[in-house]
Design a protein around this motif. Structure first.
Motif, mmCIF file in Angstrom:
data_model
loop_
_atom_site.group_PDB
_atom_site.id
_atom_site.type_symbol
_atom_site.label_atom_id
_atom_site.label_comp_id
_atom_site.label_asym_id
_atom_site.label_seq_id
_atom_site.Cartn_x
_atom_site.Cartn_y
_atom_site.Cartn_z
ATOM 1 N N PHE A 1 0.866 -1.208 0.127
ATOM 2 C CA PHE A 1 -0.005 0.011 0.075
ATOM 3 C C PHE A 1 1.118 1.234 -0.177
ATOM 4 O O PHE A 1 0.459 2.299 0.122
ATOM 5 C CB PHE A 1 -0.853 -0.068 1.144
ATOM 6 C CG PHE A 1 -1.781 -1.242 1.249
ATOM 7 C CD1 PHE A 1 -2.602 -1.519 0.116
ATOM 8 C CD2 PHE A 1 -2.050 -1.938 2.234
ATOM 9 C CE1 PHE A 1 -3.428 -2.665 0.183
ATOM 10 C CE2 PHE A 1 -2.783 -2.949 2.355
ATOM 11 C CZ PHE A 1 -3.395 -3.282 1.375
ATOM 12 N N VAL A 2 2.157 1.001 -0.219
ATOM 13 C CA VAL A 2 3.290 2.415 -0.278
ATOM 14 C C VAL A 2 2.636 3.497 -1.424
ATOM 15 O O VAL A 2 3.142 4.484 -1.267
ATOM 16 C CB VAL A 2 4.560 1.854 -0.286
ATOM 17 C CG1 VAL A 2 4.986 1.152 0.852
ATOM 18 C CG2 VAL A 2 4.720 1.323 -1.773
ATOM 19 N N LEU A 3 1.922 2.927 -2.470
ATOM 20 C CA LEU A 3 1.939 3.625 -3.565
ATOM 21 C C LEU A 3 0.384 4.646 -3.343
ATOM 22 O O LEU A 3 -0.038 5.343 -4.174
ATOM 23 C CB LEU A 3 1.757 2.942 -4.824
ATOM 24 C CG LEU A 3 2.854 2.208 -5.342
ATOM 25 C CD1 LEU A 3 2.595 1.592 -6.592
ATOM 26 C CD2 LEU A 3 3.914 3.183 -5.604
ATOM 27 N N GLY A 4 -0.138 4.525 -2.132
ATOM 28 C CA GLY A 4 -1.446 5.192 -1.757
ATOM 29 C C GLY A 4 -2.603 4.203 -2.389
ATOM 30 O O GLY A 4 -3.798 4.747 -2.201
ATOM 31 N N ILE A 5 -2.531 3.183 -2.686
ATOM 32 C CA ILE A 5 -3.696 2.425 -3.136
ATOM 33 C C ILE A 5 -4.779 2.071 -2.173
ATOM 34 O O ILE A 5 -5.933 2.188 -2.353
ATOM 35 C CB ILE A 5 -3.221 0.903 -3.722
ATOM 36 C CG1 ILE A 5 -2.030 1.204 -4.780
ATOM 37 C CG2 ILE A 5 -4.617 0.136 -4.490
ATOM 38 C CD1 ILE A 5 -2.638 2.064 -5.960
ATOM 39 N N SER A 6 -4.315 1.598 -0.921
ATOM 40 C CA SER A 6 -5.347 1.298 0.150
ATOM 41 C C SER A 6 -5.902 2.732 0.495
ATOM 42 O O SER A 6 -7.044 2.845 0.809
ATOM 43 C CB SER A 6 -4.601 0.820 1.301
ATOM 44 O OG SER A 6 -5.302 0.879 2.280
ATOM 45 N N SER A 7 -5.181 3.944 0.581
ATOM 46 C CA SER A 7 -5.602 5.281 0.669
ATOM 47 C C SER A 7 -6.626 5.618 -0.203
ATOM 48 O O SER A 7 -7.828 6.572 0.159
ATOM 49 C CB SER A 7 -4.632 6.395 1.140
ATOM 50 O OG SER A 7 -3.638 5.977 1.844
ATOM 51 N N GLY A 8 -6.555 5.380 -1.569
ATOM 52 C CA GLY A 8 -7.285 5.726 -2.524
ATOM 53 C C GLY A 8 -8.894 4.979 -2.368
ATOM 54 O O GLY A 8 -9.891 5.345 -2.488
ATOM 55 N N ALA A 9 -8.613 3.685 -2.244
ATOM 56 C CA ALA A 9 -9.839 2.870 -1.735
ATOM 57 C C ALA A 9 -10.695 3.528 -0.511
ATOM 58 O O ALA A 9 -11.896 3.668 -0.336
ATOM 59 C CB ALA A 9 -9.514 1.268 -1.567
ATOM 60 N N SER A 10 -9.894 3.501 0.696
ATOM 61 C CA SER A 10 -10.338 4.295 1.767
ATOM 62 C C SER A 10 -11.078 5.358 1.529
ATOM 63 O O SER A 10 -12.138 5.683 2.009
ATOM 64 C CB SER A 10 -9.292 4.470 2.657
ATOM 65 O OG SER A 10 -8.758 3.247 3.197
ATOM 66 N N ALA B 1 -16.913 1.865 -5.129
ATOM 67 C CA ALA B 1 -16.341 3.134 -4.684
ATOM 68 C C ALA B 1 -14.813 2.691 -4.409
ATOM 69 O O ALA B 1 -13.889 3.434 -4.573
ATOM 70 C CB ALA B 1 -17.106 3.463 -3.611
ATOM 71 N N ALA B 2 -14.587 1.738 -3.600
ATOM 72 C CA ALA B 2 -12.903 1.347 -3.161
ATOM 73 C C ALA B 2 -12.212 1.131 -4.668
ATOM 74 O O ALA B 2 -11.298 1.568 -4.530
ATOM 75 C CB ALA B 2 -13.114 0.109 -2.247
ATOM 76 N N SER B 3 -12.886 0.364 -5.317
ATOM 77 C CA SER B 3 -12.233 0.196 -6.842
ATOM 78 C C SER B 3 -11.734 1.176 -7.483
ATOM 79 O O SER B 3 -10.726 1.492 -8.083
ATOM 80 C CB SER B 3 -13.082 -0.859 -7.721
ATOM 81 O OG SER B 3 -13.320 -2.034 -7.071
ATOM 82 N N LEU B 4 -12.812 2.362 -7.455
ATOM 83 C CA LEU B 4 -12.634 3.335 -8.138
ATOM 84 C C LEU B 4 -11.491 4.397 -7.261
ATOM 85 O O LEU B 4 -10.822 5.057 -8.198
ATOM 86 C CB LEU B 4 -13.935 4.105 -8.476
ATOM 87 C CG LEU B 4 -15.031 3.776 -9.472
ATOM 88 C CD1 LEU B 4 -16.333 4.506 -9.150
ATOM 89 C CD2 LEU B 4 -14.336 3.827 -10.872
ATOM 90 N N GLY B 5 -11.687 4.519 -6.200
ATOM 91 C CA GLY B 5 -10.688 5.104 -5.569
ATOM 92 C C GLY B 5 -9.256 4.774 -5.807
ATOM 93 O O GLY B 5 -8.284 5.282 -5.857
ATOM 94 N N SER B 6 -9.166 3.346 -5.823
ATOM 95 C CA SER B 6 -7.831 2.784 -5.968
ATOM 96 C C SER B 6 -7.330 2.999 -7.198
ATOM 97 O O SER B 6 -6.243 3.580 -7.379
ATOM 98 C CB SER B 6 -8.003 1.188 -5.667
ATOM 99 O OG SER B 6 -8.143 0.850 -4.368
ATOM 100 N N PHE B 7 -8.343 2.964 -8.337
ATOM 101 C CA PHE B 7 -7.909 3.154 -9.713
ATOM 102 C C PHE B 7 -7.625 4.376 -10.030
ATOM 103 O O PHE B 7 -6.523 5.080 -10.794
ATOM 104 C CB PHE B 7 -9.254 2.856 -10.795
ATOM 105 C CG PHE B 7 -8.993 3.112 -12.062
ATOM 106 C CD1 PHE B 7 -8.113 2.377 -12.582
ATOM 107 C CD2 PHE B 7 -9.383 4.111 -12.578
ATOM 108 C CE1 PHE B 7 -7.924 2.509 -14.048
ATOM 109 C CE2 PHE B 7 -9.295 4.391 -14.000
ATOM 110 C CZ PHE B 7 -8.494 3.733 -14.845
ATOM 111 N N LEU B 8 -8.129 5.825 -9.444
ATOM 112 C CA LEU B 8 -8.127 6.862 -9.470
ATOM 113 C C LEU B 8 -6.328 7.294 -8.740
ATOM 114 O O LEU B 8 -5.547 7.883 -9.705
ATOM 115 C CB LEU B 8 -8.983 7.947 -9.027
ATOM 116 C CG LEU B 8 -10.202 7.847 -9.629
ATOM 117 C CD1 LEU B 8 -11.233 8.939 -9.038
ATOM 118 C CD2 LEU B 8 -10.104 8.563 -11.054
ATOM 119 N N VAL B 9 -6.090 6.617 -7.810
ATOM 120 C CA VAL B 9 -4.886 6.778 -7.333
ATOM 121 C C VAL B 9 -3.714 6.065 -8.225
ATOM 122 O O VAL B 9 -2.773 6.661 -8.249
ATOM 123 C CB VAL B 9 -4.601 6.558 -5.850
ATOM 124 C CG1 VAL B 9 -3.215 6.309 -5.270
ATOM 125 C CG2 VAL B 9 -5.612 7.233 -5.086
#
Length: 342
Positions: free
Chosen positions: A92-101, A131-139
């Motif tokens: 999650f160092v690339l912010g993927i988890s944060s984008g999902a959150s 929503a979590a998938s879209l957040g991850s994808f945008l990040v």
């Protein structure tokens, strides 16, 4: 350096352990089901209908989810630690988890801004996953755009952490203006869960996981070359930009999908690669990648078995168990061997 025979023995041992953990996981829970009941429910017609329903509709999907989550996070952690040559790098160092959150926070914490039937639809299970998938994808998209312009690998790591800070700040603002009920639901999502997926959701999860796995397998040669350093990798003819893109994309697909379906799961992605290196004593990704898949699956099944508290109606947060069970083991192994293989 261990020989091939030692590796074969280790893989056989891990495979047997995985099968045993899988069987134990689906046999234990609030209702204890004997082994013959488990095999009847999985391979034939169950003699007890309630046992069959519990295993086929709840425990089996949950166990398969544990396999996907454990192996996927292990692979993601291995890819990130190799790409950044940093033992503290995780999936999650690339912010993927944060984008999902952030995506989930916008749905759960922001649903009160809408009201009526729309608010109910926004808080359904699939809306949270989307929503979590879209957040991850945008990040991910932002990181990929930046990585195409930045040559330094460590700069990408820092930029990922900055994206995580930005999304964390937005979630903080949403939390401040949310009700206690909304905050509770968001916090519960943050605990992580393996047991809320239907067979349809597990199928979608497995499909995206497979794409990430294939990308990871095709990157094995690049991963081994990257261990030698960027300059040496270039001299060997490795296309750094393309290889970096494939590794980031594979990590994002795996980590983003896992976060979307199971929530943010701590410890596994960071620790499993270290456990695998310590046991197999190699940095060759042809060995590490399949070993990480087995190790991650075994550890996740063990943690889930503990979390569901056999013969009890209570289920502990999987996030708490992965850290409480796994972190002391990793500390002990690192103190004992003091070798991170970097």
């Amino acid at each position: 350096m261990p020989d091939q025979q030692s590796y074969h023995k280790a893989f056989i041992t891990l495979s047997v352990l995985l099968i045993c953990c899988f069987i134990i996981n689906i046999s234990l829970g609030s209702v204890s089901i004997p082994l013959y009941g488990v095999f009847e429910s999985v391979f034939g017609t169950p003699s007890n209908e309630s046992w069959g329903y519990i295993i086929q509709n709840y425990r089996l999907p949950k166990a398969i989810t544990a396999l996907l989550v454990g192996s996927g996070l292990g692979i993601s952690g291995l890819l990130m630690q190799t790409l950044f040559r940093n033992p503290l790098a995780g999936p999650f160092v690339l912010g993927i988890s944060s984008g999902a959150s952030l995506g989930v926070a916008l749905v759960i914490l922001g649903s009160g801004l809408f009201g009526g039937a729309f608010a109910v639809a926004m808080t359904s299970k699939w809306s949270v996953v989307i929503a979590a998938s879209l957040g991850s994808f945008l990040v991910l998209l932002s990181v990929l755009i930046v990585s195409s312009r930045v040559r330094d690998t460590m700069a990408i790591l820092i930029i990922g952490l900055m994206f995580a800070s930005i999304t964390g700040a937005i979630v903080g603002v949403l939390s401040y203006f949310s009700s206690a009920e909304q905050l509770q639901r968001y916090v519960f999502w943050g605990f992580g869960s393996l047991g809320n997926l239907s067979w349809q959701e597990v199928g979608v999860f497995a499909l995206i996981y497979s794409v990430g796995l294939v990308l990871s397998l095709t990157s094995i040669k690049a991963l081994n070359t990257l261990l030698l350093g960027d300059n040496y990798a270039k001299s060997l003819g490795l296309n750094l930009k393309q290889s970096r893109l494939f590794i980031i994309l594979a990590t994002s697909l795996l980590a983003g999908t896992i976060t979307a379906f199971a929530g943010p799961i701590a410890f596994i992605g960071l620790a499993i690669p270290h456990l695998t290196r310590l046991v197999f004593n190699t940095s060759n990704h042809k060995i590490l990648l399949p070993a990480v898949i087995l190790f991650g699956s075994v550890i996740m099944l063990i943690c889930d078995t503990i979390a569901q508290i056999p013969n009890s109606d209570y289920t502990l947060p999987i996030n708490a168990i992965t850290s409480l069970v796994g972190a002391p083991i990793v500390i002990w192994l690192l103190v004992r061997k003091r070798n991170l293989m970097f």
